[in-house]
Design an enzyme around this catalytic site. Structure first.
Site, short mmCIF file in Angstrom:
data_model
loop_
_atom_site.label_atom_id
_atom_site.label_comp_id
_atom_site.label_asym_id
_atom_site.label_seq_id
_atom_site.Cartn_x
_atom_site.Cartn_y
_atom_site.Cartn_z
N ASP A 67 0.75 -1.30 -0.06
CA ASP A 67 0.06 0.01 0.17
C ASP A 67 0.74 1.43 0.14
O ASP A 67 2.09 1.14 0.19
CB ASP A 67 -0.97 0.13 1.04
CG ASP A 67 -0.13 -0.20 2.48
OD1 ASP A 67 0.82 -0.40 2.63
OD2 ASP A 67 -1.05 -0.85 3.46
N ASN A 136 -7.46 -3.03 14.24
CA ASN A 136 -8.96 -3.49 13.81
C ASN A 136 -9.04 -4.51 12.97
O ASN A 136 -9.92 -4.84 12.29
CB ASN A 136 -9.47 -2.09 13.42
CG ASN A 136 -8.87 -1.54 11.83
OD1 ASN A 136 -7.92 -2.39 11.53
ND2 ASN A 136 -8.94 -0.44 11.57
N HIS A 138 -7.08 -5.06 10.20
CA HIS A 138 -6.84 -4.84 8.58
C HIS A 138 -5.40 -5.56 8.30
O HIS A 138 -4.60 -5.51 9.23
CB HIS A 138 -6.99 -3.23 8.34
CG HIS A 138 -5.74 -2.45 8.78
ND1 HIS A 138 -5.94 -0.98 9.04
CD2 HIS A 138 -4.42 -2.59 9.07
CE1 HIS A 138 -4.73 -0.55 9.37
NE2 HIS A 138 -3.93 -1.50 9.62
N GLU A 143 -9.65 -2.27 5.14
CA GLU A 143 -10.31 -1.73 6.59
C GLU A 143 -11.46 -2.66 6.62
O GLU A 143 -12.18 -2.96 5.66
CB GLU A 143 -10.68 -0.35 6.37
CG GLU A 143 -9.31 0.63 6.40
CD GLU A 143 -8.62 1.02 7.69
OE1 GLU A 143 -8.57 -0.23 8.48
OE2 GLU A 143 -8.39 1.89 8.15
P1 PGA Z 1 2.03 -1.33 12.90
O1 PGA Z 1 0.93 -1.41 11.88
O2 PGA Z 1 3.09 -2.42 12.34
O3 PGA Z 1 2.69 -0.02 12.75
O4 PGA Z 1 1.46 -1.73 14.22
C1 PGA Z 1 0.37 -2.43 11.20
C2 PGA Z 1 -0.50 -2.40 10.15
O5 PGA Z 1 -1.37 -1.42 10.46
O6 PGA Z 1 -0.71 -3.15 9.09
#
Ligand code: PGA
Length: 250
Positions: A67, A136, A138, A143
């Site tokens: 992404d 959450n 994702h 999302e």
């Molecule tokens: P993080 O994010 O590694 O910064 O916790 C993970 C994600 O949002 O995929």
């Protein structure tokens, strides 16, 4: 699904890097699907160290990232292109032409999404897809929502994601509200998926991903339908799974 439980972030990073290195050794011209965020930083440090030691080489490797923030230039310090350059690509022997990330500045974002799907398919999808996990649930920037989106698409980030990522920006108002993210089609087409998670704030999301229903309300739950998923977590992230009696290695 195999689940490795490691003592802490450092051990999680070493285990994850070892699995990625094994893939590069097995298939020097492999395609790696790569992720950004706080979790993979240690994994990338381990890969840089291994490459510098000469344990393996990225010369023939292709990469596709999950992404990119919409409207951030590649040289913006919070863009995912910048992240990948500074955390990995600038320190290994990969051919820059073989590294791919959606273009957050594309005038026609939908056309860029279609280009990215075609590109990922043309290089044969990922042999190994690295994933972080949002609080959450994702994966990439897919999302929680009403359906699993197959194609690369433009997504409105949820407030929970904006809040979680605000730590990387000077203030929350600077966090982009939209991103381009690979959809579930390319993620699920990967030969192997490697999901990493660290810290108690990920425990509920990991639990729901593994033990909950397969539902777009928890995007990572789709991985229950993938034939080769490896989860590497530290003890805090896996605590709820272990308490529920889910078998883990380590
Ligand atoms: P993080 O994010 O590694 O910064 O916790 C993970 C994600 O949002 O995929």
């Amino acid at each position: 699904m195999r689940i490795y439980r490691e003592a802490d972030y450092g051990a999680m990073s070493r285990r994850a890097a070892g699995l990625i290195a094994a893939e590069v050794v097995r298939k020097p011209a492999c395609v790696l699907g790569l992720a950004t965020g706080g979790t993979p930083v240690g994994t990338y440090e381990e890969l840089i160290a291994g490459c510098r030691r000469g344990d393996f080489s990225f010369r023939e490797v292709h990469t596709v990232n999950l992404d990119e923030y919409k409207s951030l230039a590649p040289d913006h310090p919070q863009s995912y292109r910048y992240y990948m350059q500074t955390h990995l690509f600038d320190h290994i022997d990969i051919d820059p032409a073989n590294t791919h990330i959606p273009d957050g500045l594309a005038d026609d974002a939908r056309a860029e999404c279609a280009r990215y799907d075609a590109l990922t398919e043309s290089i044969g999808f990922a042999d190994l897809q690295l994933l972080g996990l949002g609080r959450n649930g994702h994966i990439g920037f897919n999302e929680p929502g009403d359906c699993f989106r197959k194609e690369t698409h433009v997504v409105d980030l949820t407030q929970s994601t904006i809040d979680a990522n605000a730590r990387f920006f000077a203030h929350a108002g600077e966090v982009p509200r939209q991103a381009l993210t690979m959809g579930m089609g390319c993620i699920m087409a990967a030969r192997r998926v490697l999901l990493i998670a660290s810290g108690e704030e990920k425990a509920e999301a990991i639990y729901q991903a593994v033990c909950g229903p397969v539902t777009p309300q928890c995007p990572a739950s789709i991985l229950q339908l993938h034939r080769d998923v490896v989860i590497v977590g530290d003890a805090a992230a896996l605590e709820k799974l272990v308490k529920a009696g889910v078998p883990v290695c380590g």
